[in-house]
Scaffold this motif. Structure first.
Motif, PDB file in Angstrom:
ATOM      1  N   ALA A  95      -3.223   1.108   9.506  1.00  0.00           N
ATOM      2  CA  ALA A  95      -4.009   2.351   9.577  1.00  0.00           C
ATOM      3  C   ALA A  95      -3.621   3.282   8.429  1.00  0.00           C
ATOM      4  O   ALA A  95      -4.490   3.878   7.768  1.00  0.00           O
ATOM      5  CB  ALA A  95      -3.795   3.034  10.929  1.00  0.00           C
ATOM      6  N   GLY A  96      -2.318   3.387   8.149  1.00  0.00           N
ATOM      7  CA  GLY A  96      -1.845   4.255   7.058  1.00  0.00           C
ATOM      8  C   GLY A  96      -2.406   3.811   5.712  1.00  0.00           C
ATOM      9  O   GLY A  96      -2.879   4.632   4.911  1.00  0.00           O
ATOM     10  N   LEU A  97      -2.377   2.508   5.486  1.00  0.00           N
ATOM     11  CA  LEU A  97      -2.869   1.951   4.218  1.00  0.00           C
ATOM     12  C   LEU A  97      -4.347   2.287   4.001  1.00  0.00           C
ATOM     13  O   LEU A  97      -4.762   2.723   2.920  1.00  0.00           O
ATOM     14  CB  LEU A  97      -2.661   0.430   4.275  1.00  0.00           C
ATOM     15  N   LEU A  98      -5.142   2.117   5.054  1.00  0.00           N
ATOM     16  CA  LEU A  98      -6.577   2.402   4.912  1.00  0.00           C
ATOM     17  C   LEU A  98      -6.829   3.904   4.778  1.00  0.00           C
ATOM     18  O   LEU A  98      -7.742   4.328   4.061  1.00  0.00           O
ATOM     19  CB  LEU A  98      -7.362   1.828   6.090  1.00  0.00           C
ATOM     20  N   MET A  99      -6.009   4.706   5.439  1.00  0.00           N
ATOM     21  CA  MET A  99      -6.159   6.167   5.277  1.00  0.00           C
ATOM     22  C   MET A  99      -5.821   6.576   3.843  1.00  0.00           C
ATOM     23  O   MET A  99      -6.428   7.487   3.281  1.00  0.00           O
ATOM     24  CB  MET A  99      -5.260   6.905   6.284  1.00  0.00           C
ATOM     25  N   HIS A 100      -4.853   5.881   3.248  1.00  0.00           N
ATOM     26  CA  HIS A 100      -4.499   6.175   1.857  1.00  0.00           C
ATOM     27  C   HIS A 100      -5.688   5.836   0.938  1.00  0.00           C
ATOM     28  O   HIS A 100      -6.041   6.603   0.043  1.00  0.00           O
ATOM     29  CB  HIS A 100      -3.254   5.363   1.456  1.00  0.00           C
ATOM     30  N   ALA A 101      -6.318   4.689   1.213  1.00  0.00           N
ATOM     31  CA  ALA A 101      -7.491   4.285   0.420  1.00  0.00           C
ATOM     32  C   ALA A 101      -8.625   5.315   0.588  1.00  0.00           C
ATOM     33  O   ALA A 101      -9.265   5.725  -0.385  1.00  0.00           O
ATOM     34  CB  ALA A 101      -7.958   2.900   0.849  1.00  0.00           C
ATOM     35  N   GLU A 102      -8.842   5.754   1.821  1.00  0.00           N
ATOM     36  CA  GLU A 102      -9.903   6.746   2.090  1.00  0.00           C
ATOM     37  C   GLU A 102      -9.592   8.063   1.376  1.00  0.00           C
ATOM     38  O   GLU A 102     -10.483   8.731   0.845  1.00  0.00           O
ATOM     39  CB  GLU A 102     -10.023   6.997   3.600  1.00  0.00           C
ATOM     40  N   HIS A 103      -8.324   8.403   1.355  1.00  0.00           N
ATOM     41  CA  HIS A 103      -7.898   9.638   0.678  1.00  0.00           C
ATOM     42  C   HIS A 103      -8.225   9.572  -0.818  1.00  0.00           C
ATOM     43  O   HIS A 103      -8.769  10.520  -1.395  1.00  0.00           O
ATOM     44  CB  HIS A 103      -6.384   9.832   0.900  1.00  0.00           C
ATOM     45  N   LEU A 104      -7.901   8.449  -1.465  1.00  0.00           N
ATOM     46  CA  LEU A 104      -8.160   8.322  -2.914  1.00  0.00           C
ATOM     47  C   LEU A 104      -9.659   8.424  -3.183  1.00  0.00           C
ATOM     48  O   LEU A 104     -10.089   9.080  -4.135  1.00  0.00           O
ATOM     49  CB  LEU A 104      -7.598   7.000  -3.446  1.00  0.00           C
ATOM     50  N   GLU A 105     -10.430   7.790  -2.333  1.00  0.00           N
ATOM     51  CA  GLU A 105     -11.896   7.847  -2.484  1.00  0.00           C
ATOM     52  C   GLU A 105     -12.388   9.288  -2.299  1.00  0.00           C
ATOM     53  O   GLU A 105     -13.200   9.785  -3.079  1.00  0.00           O
ATOM     54  CB  GLU A 105     -12.523   6.911  -1.434  1.00  0.00           C
ATOM     55  N   ALA A 106     -11.843   9.969  -1.290  1.00  0.00           N
ATOM     56  CA  ALA A 106     -12.307  11.334  -0.988  1.00  0.00           C
ATOM     57  C   ALA A 106     -11.928  12.314  -2.106  1.00  0.00           C
ATOM     58  O   ALA A 106     -12.706  13.199  -2.453  1.00  0.00           O
ATOM     59  CB  ALA A 106     -11.703  11.801   0.341  1.00  0.00           C
ATOM     60  N   VAL A 107     -10.753  12.145  -2.676  1.00  0.00           N
ATOM     61  CA  VAL A 107     -10.284  13.115  -3.675  1.00  0.00           C
ATOM     62  C   VAL A 107     -10.737  12.737  -5.084  1.00  0.00           C
ATOM     63  O   VAL A 107     -11.151  13.590  -5.863  1.00  0.00           O
ATOM     64  CB  VAL A 107      -8.733  13.227  -3.638  1.00  0.00           C
ATOM     65  N   HIS A 108     -10.637  11.458  -5.432  1.00  0.00           N
ATOM     66  CA  HIS A 108     -10.870  11.051  -6.827  1.00  0.00           C
ATOM     67  C   HIS A 108     -12.190  10.317  -7.010  1.00  0.00           C
ATOM     68  O   HIS A 108     -12.526   9.908  -8.116  1.00  0.00           O
ATOM     69  CB  HIS A 108      -9.714  10.167  -7.307  1.00  0.00           C
ATOM     70  N   GLY A 109     -12.893  10.087  -5.913  1.00  0.00           N
ATOM     71  CA  GLY A 109     -14.196   9.421  -6.010  1.00  0.00           C
ATOM     72  C   GLY A 109     -14.084   7.923  -6.240  1.00  0.00           C
ATOM     73  O   GLY A 109     -15.077   7.239  -6.476  1.00  0.00           O
ATOM     74  N   VAL A 110     -12.886   7.389  -6.203  1.00  0.00           N
ATOM     75  CA  VAL A 110     -12.710   5.950  -6.377  1.00  0.00           C
ATOM     76  C   VAL A 110     -11.485   5.493  -5.577  1.00  0.00           C
ATOM     77  O   VAL A 110     -10.441   6.145  -5.596  1.00  0.00           O
ATOM     78  CB  VAL A 110     -12.602   5.578  -7.888  1.00  0.00           C
ATOM     79  N   GLY A 111     -11.679   4.406  -4.862  1.00  0.00           N
ATOM     80  CA  GLY A 111     -10.591   3.885  -4.030  1.00  0.00           C
ATOM     81  C   GLY A 111      -9.574   3.118  -4.856  1.00  0.00           C
ATOM     82  O   GLY A 111      -9.679   3.047  -6.080  1.00  0.00           O
ATOM     83  N   PRO A 112      -8.590   2.505  -4.206  1.00  0.00           N
ATOM     84  CA  PRO A 112      -7.580   1.745  -4.942  1.00  0.00           C
ATOM     85  C   PRO A 112      -8.198   0.520  -5.607  1.00  0.00           C
ATOM     86  O   PRO A 112      -9.103  -0.097  -5.051  1.00  0.00           O
ATOM     87  CB  PRO A 112      -6.593   1.317  -3.851  1.00  0.00           C
ATOM     88  N   HIS A 113      -7.704   0.187  -6.797  1.00  0.00           N
ATOM     89  CA  HIS A 113      -8.203  -0.990  -7.505  1.00  0.00           C
ATOM     90  C   HIS A 113      -7.724  -2.257  -6.798  1.00  0.00           C
ATOM     91  O   HIS A 113      -8.454  -3.230  -6.698  1.00  0.00           O
ATOM     92  CB  HIS A 113      -7.670  -0.944  -8.942  1.00  0.00           C
ATOM     93  N   THR A 114      -6.482  -2.200  -6.333  1.00  0.00           N
ATOM     94  CA  THR A 114      -5.933  -3.358  -5.612  1.00  0.00           C
ATOM     95  C   THR A 114      -5.096  -2.909  -4.412  1.00  0.00           C
ATOM     96  O   THR A 114      -4.632  -1.770  -4.355  1.00  0.00           O
ATOM     97  CB  THR A 114      -4.996  -4.208  -6.516  1.00  0.00           C
ATOM     98  N   ILE A 115      -4.939  -3.853  -3.492  1.00  0.00           N
ATOM     99  CA  ILE A 115      -3.987  -3.677  -2.394  1.00  0.00           C
ATOM    100  C   ILE A 115      -3.130  -4.935  -2.361  1.00  0.00           C
ATOM    101  O   ILE A 115      -3.654  -6.057  -2.389  1.00  0.00           O
ATOM    102  CB  ILE A 115      -4.718  -3.485  -1.046  1.00  0.00           C
ATOM    103  N   SER A 116      -1.811  -4.760  -2.335  1.00  0.00           N
ATOM    104  CA  SER A 116      -0.909  -5.913  -2.245  1.00  0.00           C
ATOM    105  C   SER A 116      -0.405  -6.011  -0.810  1.00  0.00           C
ATOM    106  O   SER A 116      -0.236  -4.999  -0.127  1.00  0.00           O
ATOM    107  CB  SER A 116       0.299  -5.740  -3.165  1.00  0.00           C
ATOM    108  N   VAL A 117      -0.150  -7.252  -0.405  1.00  0.00           N
ATOM    109  CA  VAL A 117       0.321  -7.448   0.968  1.00  0.00           C
ATOM    110  C   VAL A 117       1.644  -8.232   0.987  1.00  0.00           C
ATOM    111  O   VAL A 117       1.711  -9.330   1.517  1.00  0.00           O
ATOM    112  CB  VAL A 117      -0.744  -8.161   1.841  1.00  0.00           C
ATOM    113  N   PRO A 118       2.715  -7.644   0.406  1.00  0.00           N
ATOM    114  CA  PRO A 118       3.996  -8.361   0.431  1.00  0.00           C
ATOM    115  C   PRO A 118       4.603  -8.361   1.828  1.00  0.00           C
ATOM    116  O   PRO A 118       4.397  -7.426   2.600  1.00  0.00           O
ATOM    117  CB  PRO A 118       4.864  -7.544  -0.528  1.00  0.00           C
ATOM    118  N   ARG A 119       5.314  -9.444   2.131  1.00  0.00           N
ATOM    119  CA  ARG A 119       6.103  -9.484   3.370  1.00  0.00           C
ATOM    120  C   ARG A 119       7.565  -9.540   2.975  1.00  0.00           C
ATOM    121  O   ARG A 119       7.905 -10.168   1.961  1.00  0.00           O
ATOM    122  CB  ARG A 119       5.778 -10.755   4.166  1.00  0.00           C
TER     123      ARG A 119
END
Ligand code: SAM
Length: 482
Positions: free
Chosen positions: A264-288
């Motif tokens: 949920a936090g990760l997607l909220m971060h993506a939504e935040h970038l879109e809302a503020v900068h008009g563009v979401g993250p270019h990539t998302i990494s999923v390290p374990r």
């Protein structure tokens, strides 16, 4: 108490604990609500319109409902849509890269990372510019064109000037037909001024993993050093964008905290970038989290199974259809194979996570950041991808042609990737086959190129791509791009 506001620039307002808790409660309450789940799946599905295929993505609440649902039939449907989205927007391309570790000096106390300051058993090493050159030559000789540089945080040993000098060196090396054409940067959160310097140095994506969005855990997992400052770390992407960097890469280190919270936090971060900068993250990494010197992954009791990991990846694909998903060699061949069909668009190959590791004949483990699961050569990974109908791409054209941030997104959203990134993938694969591949890989590769060329919709583009590939075969001319 902080109020949730995706447009706020304050960490606690855009990654809002209460909103995450309310999301998890909502997801739990609705995880068997088939009417809602069906409508969310319908929303996530790519749709054909007069302008091409579009996809609306999902909100963090909607995606969290899907993640919470345990129904095997729903999970199958999620996987199917994830694959549809991947194919609709990225085609069968998989972008290739390698990490390059510059220095393991670090002043932080991250309890999961062997580079932490108190680890006295790990030899500390920082590459000289001569050593950077040697590493780059070794990477070029494998066929890599795109790197992600990595360094610990240490203002004395690895100041920004050092990182900038390394970037300059990397771009300056041309061994035989080799070239590193895109340098992505994964270094600690820094100032707007330093991000501007990175931008001016010609970097591709600025990558910074959040590690965990859970503030309390974050403070405990990063007990000492500058990284302890949760807000400074969480607000880094806003500073990077203020400094002119268009492409930023998010990530969570899965295993540190409860995965539903992180998701949920990760997607909220993506939504935040879109809302503020008009563009979401270019990539998302999923390290374990992985085993490493001085670190025992079982000390972290939030580790996730391969099945949950696959579900998380597929749900990310549904939520942010225009964001690339990266999977590293932390994962085994089997896990990577599965995830490639669920929306992953970028993978590393033949990685060495030790400082100076590429110049050594045998993979050194003494300065490694973590255990590498997939230890195949780049040639083997490329061949394996093609055998599974994935098209390995060494393309770096977009940011060099100014197609970053919202311009890249619009290319993706209008489906123009097939007339641009796709032929670029074929041409750069041909470079790889000519300059670095084994005979067997070359044979499989050219058979694939021949098949795939037919899929380029615009005849003019197809003809140019064919001509360029012929020139790559017949001469040393390289770096053709749309
Ligand atoms: N020092 C920078 C920072 O703090 O962001 C650079 C990143 S570090 C070299 C790269 C990433 O490796 C970290 O962000 C972390 O998520 C990951 N990492 C650290 N320890 C790990 C482990 N034991 N297993 C898997 N990944 C790990």
């Amino acid at each position: 108490m902080a109020i949730y506001d995706p447009k706020s620039l304050k960490a606690e307002e855009f990654i809002n604990n209460e909103e995450i808790l309310a999301t998890l409660e909502y997801a739990e309450a609705n995880k068997n609500n088939m009417e809602l789940i069906n409508s969310i799946l319908e929303k996530a599905r790519p749709k054909k319109t007069a302008e091409g295929t579009t996809c609306s993505g999902l909100t963090h609440r909607e995606a969290s409902v899907l993640l919470a649902c345990d129904d095997p039939d729903v999970i199958e449907r999620i996987y199917k849509i994830a694959e549809e989205i991947k194919l609709a927007f990225y085609g069968n391309r998989i972008v290739m890269f390698a990490p390059l570790y510059l220095s393991n000096y670090c002043v932080n106390g991250c309890v999961y990372c062997p580079y932490h300051l108190k680890n006295k058993t790990i030899p500390r090493k920082k590459l000289t510019q001569e050593e950077v050159k040697k590493e780059v030559i070794a990477l070029q000789d494998m066929g890599h064109k795109r790197l992600a540089i990595e360094a610990g945080e240490d203002p004395k040993n690895n100041p920004i000037e050092y990182i900038l000098e390394c970037i300059k060196t990397i771009y300056s090396v041309n061994h035989k037909n080799g070239a590193i054409r895109r340098v992505n940067v994964n270094i600690a959160a820094t100032t707007v001024e330093n991000y501007r310097k990175l931008k001016d140095a010609g970097i591709g994506t600025y990558i910074l993993f959040q590690e965990t969005y859970h503030k309390e855990s974050y403070l405990q997992l990063h007990p000492t050093g500058p990284k302890h400052d949760y807000n400074y770390h969480t607000e880094a992407m806003d500073r990077a964008m203020e400094g002119g960097i268009d492409d930023v890469g998010l990530g969570v280190l899965f295993g540190l905290e409860l995965y539903k919270y992180e998701f949920a936090g990760l997607l909220m971060h993506a939504e935040h970038l879109e809302a503020v900068h008009g563009v979401g993250p270019h990539t998302i990494s999923v390290p374990r989290i992985k085993k490493a010197a001085d670190i025992d992954p079982t000390a972290f009791d939030n580790s996730i199974s391969d099945d949950i990991f696959a579900k998380i990846t597929a749900c990310i694909r549904l939520a942010v259809p225009y964001t690339g998903i990266i999977i590293s060699t932390r994962e085994s061949e089997a896990v990577r194979g599965k995830l490639l069909n669920l929306g992953v668009s970028q993978i590393s190959g033949a990685s060495r996570t030790s400082v100076g590791g590429y110049s050594e004949k045998i993979r050194p483990t003494d300065t490694e950041q973590f255990d590498v699961s997939d230890q195949r050569t780049l040639d083997e990974v490329v061949r394996w991808l093609m055998e599974n109908d994935h098209l390995p791409s060494f393309c770096t054209a977009c940011y060099r042609e100014g197609r970053t941030g919202d311009r890249f997104m619009s290319l993706c959203k209008t489906g123009q990737i097939v007339n641009c990134c796709f032929p670029n993938a074929l041409m750069t694969l041909s470079e790889f086959l000519e300059d670095y591949a084994s005979e067997e890989t070359k044979k499989i590769g050219y058979a694939m190129i021949e098949r795939e060329l037919k899929k380029i919709p615009k005849e003019k583009v197809r003809k140019i791509a064919e001509d360029n590939i012929e020139q790559i075969k017949q001469s040393n001319r390289r770096d053709f791009r749309f």
